[in-house]
Design an enzyme around this catalytic site. Structure first.
Site, PDB file in Angstrom:
ATOM      1  N   PRO A 159       0.550  -1.144   0.484  1.00 48.28           N
ATOM      2  CG  PRO A 159      -0.183  -1.346   2.314  1.00 48.28           C
ATOM      3  CD  PRO A 159       0.534  -2.271   1.941  1.00 48.28           C
ATOM      4  CD  GLU A 160       3.682   3.237  -4.212  1.00 50.46           C
ATOM      5  OE1 GLU A 160       4.279   4.419  -4.345  1.00 50.46           O
ATOM      6  OE2 GLU A 160       4.157   1.955  -4.385  1.00 50.46           O
TER       7      GLU A 160
END
Length: 291
Positions: free
Chosen positions: A2-3
């Site tokens: 996840p960014e």
DNA sequence: CACCACCCCTGGACGC
DNA sequence: TGCGTCCAGGGGTGGT
């Protein structure tokens, strides 16, 4: 992995599911994943879910705040009453028998649920993180969370100004890719979106940060916002096991360089190069991204 | 101080 | 099919 877009998607889906609900108690199954008092939110109604960069904060109505970092493999799921939960939740010791009975069972069907916040009415929020690169930090007040964790981060990638980014880059000899990955320079970018961003503006990942001028910093910010916004609109990128808080997959798959080493550049058709920069696999176009 | 190598950890991909 | 090996990578730490 996840960014910012994935974390923002989790924030939104989690927020819809739990804001206004009372946390009755907290089950912590791995103490070393939590810093601070895990039960700090118990007895408080969830007021808001915040995000800075890749970190989330669940904030209670009396000010308690729990910071959650998903790391590489973390997921945060809102489980409504009567809805099947996470794989492995059935195996948790001491869980709500009703909740457990509704979850998928099976031999080691994926445990790794470390913290569960139980909600009034039978729902729950579950933090699962197989690789444990993520974590949970509990504070009795949001101000302490901000001071202890978010003060060290740069401006959020969605709101950073060209001037702010220029300031963060001009003092460093590091590769611009390394600087953009540094959460103290700008918060929220990871390997995928940095490669996409640098390709979008035609900048070589190994350019020294200090050589990036004000106009180029403006170009980076102007490319960053729509790139991230489009990814958020699509619910983030799904690679491996990313899910939002409602269990949905991301639909953003418009990668122009990430994971495409050796394949033709979508802009000029030259074969994309793959190398290591700042210890990360880096894909770029040697023709479009001069340096 | 700035920067870099290394480590943490597990699941999935891949080769034999 | 099954097993072993490698790789993914954010961020903290300790060394240069």
């Amino acid at each position: 992995m996840p960014e910012l877009p994935e974390v923002e998607t989790v924030r939104r889906t989690l927020s819809e599911a739990v804001v206004g609900q009372m946390v009755t108690h907290v089950d912590c199954f791995r103490e070393d994943v939590v810093r601070g008092e895990a039960a700090t939110l118990a007895g408080q109604r969830i007021a808001v879910v915040l995000r800075h960069g890749k970190q989330l904060a669940i904030v209670g109505d009396r000010g308690a705040a729990v910071c959650i970092h998903l790391g590489m493999s973390g997921t945060l799921r809102a489980i409504r009453e009567g809805e099947p939960g996470l794989p492995g939740l059935s195996e948790l010791p001491g869980g709500d028998p009703d909740l457990r009975s509704r979850t998928r069972s099976g031999p080691a069907s994926g445990d790794h649920v470390h913290v569960v916040w139980r909600l009034e009415g039978g729902g729950a929020v579950a933090f699962r993180d197989p690789r444990r690169f993520g974590g949970v930090w509990a504070f009795d007040h949001l101000d302490k969370l901000r001071a202890a964790r978010w003060a060290a981060l740069g401006d959020d990638a969605l709101t950073i100004t060209p001037g702010g980014l220029h300031k963060g880059l001009r003092g460093t000899k590091r590769a611009v890719k390394a600087a953009l990955l540094d959460q103290a320079v700008v918060a929220g970018l990871g390997n995928i979106y940095v490669d996409e961003l640098l390709h979008a503006v035609g900048m070589h990942p190994c350019r020294a940060g200090a050589t990036v001028g004000a106009a180029e910093a403006r170009g980076l910010v102007r490319a960053m916002r729509p790139l991230l916004s489009r990814a958020i609109a699509a619910g983030g990128t799904t690679l491996r096991d990313y899910r939002d808080a409602a269990g949905g997959r991301g639909r953003f798959e418009a990668h122009r360089v990430y994971g495409r080493g050796g394949q033709p550049c979508h802009t000029c058709a030259a074969a994309l190069k793959s190398t290591i920069v700042a210890g990360r696999t880096t894909t770029f176009c040697g023709a479009c991204q001069a340096g």
